[in-house]
Design an enzyme around this catalytic site. Structure first.
Site, PDB file in Angstrom:
ATOM      1  N   GLU A 124       4.390 -13.931 -31.338  1.00  0.00           N
ATOM      2  CA  GLU A 124       3.514 -13.926 -30.173  1.00  0.00           C
ATOM      3  C   GLU A 124       2.197 -14.655 -30.420  1.00  0.00           C
ATOM      4  OE1 GLU A 124       5.518 -11.519 -31.004  1.00  0.00           O
ATOM      5  OE2 GLU A 124       6.638 -11.044 -29.189  1.00  0.00           O
ATOM      6  N   HIS A 147       7.881   0.232 -24.908  1.00  0.00           N
ATOM      7  CA  HIS A 147       8.425  -0.583 -23.819  1.00  0.00           C
ATOM      8  C   HIS A 147       7.948  -0.047 -22.472  1.00  0.00           C
ATOM      9  CE1 HIS A 147      11.107  -1.619 -27.154  1.00  0.00           C
ATOM     10  NE2 HIS A 147      11.312  -2.757 -26.542  1.00  0.00           N
TER      11      HIS A 147
HETATM   12  C1  LIG Z   1       6.715  -8.437 -31.695  1.00  0.00           C
HETATM   13  C2  LIG Z   1       7.939  -8.288 -30.867  1.00  0.00           C
HETATM   14  N1  LIG Z   1       8.292  -9.253 -30.002  1.00  0.00           N
HETATM   15  C3  LIG Z   1       9.410  -9.123 -29.246  1.00  0.00           C
HETATM   16  C4  LIG Z   1      10.203  -8.028 -29.342  1.00  0.00           C
HETATM   17  C5  LIG Z   1      11.461  -7.888 -28.467  1.00  0.00           C
HETATM   18  N2  LIG Z   1      12.672  -7.935 -29.304  1.00  0.00           N
HETATM   19  C6  LIG Z   1      13.279  -6.800 -29.743  1.00  0.00           C
HETATM   20  S1  LIG Z   1      14.591  -7.095 -30.730  1.00  0.00           S
HETATM   21  C7  LIG Z   1      14.428  -8.775 -30.548  1.00  0.00           C
HETATM   22  C8  LIG Z   1      15.366  -9.697 -31.269  1.00  0.00           C
HETATM   23  C9  LIG Z   1      15.421  -9.397 -32.745  1.00  0.00           C
HETATM   24  O1  LIG Z   1      16.223 -10.293 -33.440  1.00  0.00           O
HETATM   25  P1  LIG Z   1      16.426 -10.167 -35.004  1.00  0.00           P
HETATM   26  O2  LIG Z   1      15.123  -9.946 -35.679  1.00  0.00           O
HETATM   27  O3  LIG Z   1      17.213 -11.349 -35.447  1.00  0.00           O
HETATM   28  O4  LIG Z   1      17.250  -8.811 -35.183  1.00  0.00           O
HETATM   29  P2  LIG Z   1      18.725  -8.486 -34.669  1.00  0.00           P
HETATM   30  O5  LIG Z   1      18.581  -7.930 -33.284  1.00  0.00           O
HETATM   31  O6  LIG Z   1      19.508  -9.732 -34.717  1.00  0.00           O
HETATM   32  O7  LIG Z   1      19.270  -7.445 -35.592  1.00  0.00           O
HETATM   33  C10 LIG Z   1      13.320  -9.062 -29.725  1.00  0.00           C
HETATM   34  C11 LIG Z   1      12.899 -10.436 -29.361  1.00  0.00           C
HETATM   35  C12 LIG Z   1       9.800  -7.020 -30.236  1.00  0.00           C
HETATM   36  N3  LIG Z   1      10.497  -5.888 -30.381  1.00  0.00           N
HETATM   37  N4  LIG Z   1       8.691  -7.181 -30.983  1.00  0.00           N
END
Ligand SMILES: Cc1ncc(C[n+]2csc(CCOP(=O)(O)OP(=O)(O)O)c2C)c(N)n1
Lengths: 343, 357
Positions: A76, A143
């Site tokens: 972000e 959230h």
């Molecule tokens: C700082 C932040 N930005 C956005 C999000 C929204 N978000 C939750 S999970 C996710 C994707 C995560 O991907 P990854 O780290 O590859 O983990 P995976 O779900 O593949 O296990 C996002 C964008 C968040 N939780 N925290």
């Protein structure tokens, strides 16, 4: 170069005279601004092929291409800062926070860098930071937040928080055209409410920033509110009309920063009683600021102390009975209004 | 199937015993079965809010956490999970019934209805609840490891992060601090190819995530995440390095997310053939079972028996969770501070009678 795909059906609803939800209204507003002005582009997580976690930018990538619809890494501060740089160079970026809760991750760059830029002589930063906010969806502490007051205290920012489809479209367009950085909050509980579907004007309209709107006229008591609480307050007003014969005016602030002090004062001078309702937590909530301004400017017109209904001073809980207890409910507004009217 | 008749057994690697192999099997099986139950409960609208699955990644969760020293008295190693680490949580000591209650937002769940998912904490059993803002637990777990070092305890902290979340500032700052301070921290980067809808290539321009380790000046290792024994081996090496003062390690586990980001995500951005390929040729449980049977480390009957016992345990867990009550509303105001609940909104406790004036 990507071949430009036709404008999809779901951004033509207004064109065809069909009613739109609050979410669709914002989508159409952004789409129209991107068509109108080549400098406007969007950045955020999963906003490209996927169309965003709430499908706000669904269809944008195909139409506008990857240079104007940019899928970012989960960083972000990185992409909000990059948007500021692009804005310096004459662009008009829109940054999507997947959930507004995560805007705090970019707090430093927004408050220290972006908000002070014009003041420091580095020029204005015309950009919009937007995303879903608010509770009532069992989203738990991360959230469901209403982080407006974390930014309210920062001169240089503007804060918008619409409650109707009409306003949402007009305000997002105004925010994009504004020469200052705008935080644009979208209450996710309102996104797809069928009750909020509206047929919007087909012409290119904006709703000016900094101007409140009278959601419902009344003479006995004023409720100043915004976002989801506009609808809960209006529901309470109906009950008060039916059961108590009270005529309640509901003012929807629409923009929190700058605050439309004039609209509040005028309504208070008419009704002489003020209740402020917000979903954000009570301590340091906007009610304190509004009450103080009324104290400064309309003290003589008050027939009762200013009261407020707000969320409890706790993080947003997850379990349904807890969240319902935490959030302001229609009954709270009714009770507070009765209390006030009886003075 | 007729493994009973096998005369020869191959030596078990990494100093594991046969009982430990079976325990790991139980944990990985339990993880998948519990998630299947949760999905069922979700479809019956009994799960409140969202549900995340770790289908295809259960092996690395269990095998990495299995390398930790597990205790229940607050003297063991500690971990902090991510959304897809139910397996790690069960391995370190979380109970299925606790997980089901948590997802049902029950009042006697570990977070007492205030928080969701597997964001749960029990310091005695060695788990620290994650929070949703991605990356934040990397510096926190570096701090946990810092204290182990400050106090001269030979304990280790393990923290999980997705490939996507390695992009956050918090990740960078936390890992850098751990590396500089030579902290006993093991960072497991789960490269499951996707971050929500975004493929890894849009998350980093680096060839692989393990390439970041030398940039921080820390040890790095990449491992096949669907080979449980390989993950265990890599984790064990990292844990031993940490325990003996060798500092932090970044382990990149190569795996694949076979379900959407969460229950609501239909995964339309993925080629179904790709998912099918991983399911049919590279499922961590299938591979583990094959290794157990082929090497004569376990019999098919033993594995079936474990499966049946898990089904019974889950029946009981779900029944117990369903019976337990939702929290009383006023609980919304407790635990904000140590010294008692915060005030209820005045409209909730003052009498409706407006004769105050
Ligand atoms: C700082 C932040 N930005 C956005 C999000 C929204 N978000 C939750 S999970 C996710 C994707 C995560 O991907 P990854 O780290 O590859 O983990 P995976 O779900 O593949 O296990 C996002 C964008 C968040 N939780 N925290």
């Amino acid at each position: 170069m990507a071949t430009v795909i036709e404008k999809p059906e779901h951004v033509r609803l207004t064109e065809q005279g069909k009613p739109v939800t609050l979410l669709e209204a914002i989508r159409e507003g952004m789409w129209e601004e991107m068509e109108r002005d080549e400098r406007v582009f969007v950045m955020g997580e999963d906003i490209g092929a996927y169309g965003g976690a709430f499908k706000m930018t669904d269809g944008f990538l195909d139409h506008f291409g990857g240079m104007r619809v940019i899928d970012t890494p989960i960083s972000e501060t990185g992409f909000t800062g990059a948007a500021a740089g692009a804005a310096h160079m004459g662009m008009r970026p829109i940054v999507e926070m997947q959930f507004m809760d995560f805007v705090s991750t970019a707090y430093d760059i927004i408050t220290n860098y972006i908000a002070t830029s014009r003041y420091r002589g580095s020029g204005g930063v015309p950009m919009v930071i937007r995303g879903p906010t608010g509770g009532g969806v069992r989203g738990g502490p991360f959230h469901s937040q209403n982080p407006e007051m974390a930014f309210f205290h920062t001169p240089g920012l503007k804060i918008v928080y619409p409650s109707t489809a009409h306003d949402a479209k007009g305000l997002i367009k105004a925010a994009i055209r504004d020469d200052d950085p705008v935080l644009f909050f979208e209450h996710k509980w309102l996104y797809r409410r069928p009750q909020l579907r509206e047929v919007l004007p087909q012409d290119d309209y904006i709703v000016p920033l900094g101007k409140a709107r009278t959601h419902r006229e009344g003479t006995d008591l004023t409720i100043v509110t915004y976002a989801a609480m506009v609808h809960k307050s209006a529901e309470a007003a109906e009950i008060l009309q039916k059961e108590d014969g009270l005529s309640v005016e509901v003012i929807d602030l629409r923009t929190l920063l700058p605050l439309d002090e004039e609209a509040i004062i005028q309504s208070v001078k008419k009704t002489n009683r003020l209740l402020i309702v917000h979903e954000d937590t009570r301590t340091g909530g906007i009610a304190g600021e509004i009450a103080m301004r009324v104290n400064e400017k309309a003290w003589e017109w008050l027939d009762a102390p200013v009261l407020r209904v707000a969320a409890a001073d706790a993080p947003v809980p997850y379990s349904p009975p807890l969240e319902d207890y935490f959030l302001p409910q229609v009954e709270d507004v009714v009770k507070a209004a009765r209390h006030l009217a009886a003075y | 199937m007729a493994n009973k008749t096998r005369a020869r057994t191959t030596t078990i690697p990494h100093g594991l015993t046969r009982d430990q192999l079976l325990e790991m099997y139980r944990l990985v099986r339990l993880t998948r079965s519990l998630e299947e139950r949760l999905e069922l409960l979700f479809k019956q609208s009994k799960v409140i809010g969202g549900l995340f699955r770790s289908l295809g990644q259960e092996g690395e969760s269990v095998a990495s956490a299995y390398a930790l020293r597990r205790r229940t008295d607050g003297t063991g190693d500690m971990l902090s999970p991510l959304i897809r680490n139910l397996g790690s949580m069960l391995t370190i000591g979380a109970k299925p019934v606790e997980v089901v209650k948590q997802y049902m937002a029950k009042g006697d769940s570990l977070a007492r209805g205030k928080e969701l998912n597997i964001h749960i904490t029990d310091y005695d059993r060695g788990f620290v609840g994650q929070i949703s803002p991605l990356g934040d637990l990397i510096p926190v777990m570096a701090g946990v490891a810092l204290t182990f070092k400050q106090r001269g305890e030979d304990r280790v902290a393990m923290v999980y992060i997705g490939d996507g979340a390695t992009s956050t500032g918090a990740f960078h700052e936390g890992v850098n601090f751990a590396a500089v301070q030579k902290l006993p921290l093991v960072v497991i980067v789960e490269n499951n190819r996707w971050a929500y809808s975004t493929p890894s290539k849009f998350m980093t321009a680096a060839r692989s995530f393990v390439d970041k380790a030398p940039g921080y000046g820390m040890a790095g290792e990449q491992v096949d995440g669907n080979d449980m024994l390989a993950v265990y081996g890599a984790s064990k090496r990292a844990v031993e390095r940490a325990r003996s003062g060798g500092g932090a390690t970044l382990i990149e586990v190569m795996t694949y997310r076979r379900k959407g980001h969460a229950q609501h995500d239909a995964q339309t951005y993925v080629d179904p053939a790709e998912i099918e390929h991983w399911a049919s040729t590279n499922d961590p449980i299938d591979r583990y079972v094959k290794a157990l049977l082929d090497n004569g480390w376990a019999t098919a009957q033993e594995l079936t028996g474990i499966g049946e016992q898990i089904d019974r345990e889950l029946d009981e867990a779900v029944a117990e969770a369903e019976k337990s009550p939702l929290p009383p509303p006023e609980e919304a105001l407790t635990d904000v501070y140590a010294d008692g609940p915060v005030n209820a909104p005045w409209t909730r406790h003052e009498p409706a009678d407006p004769t105050r004036a």
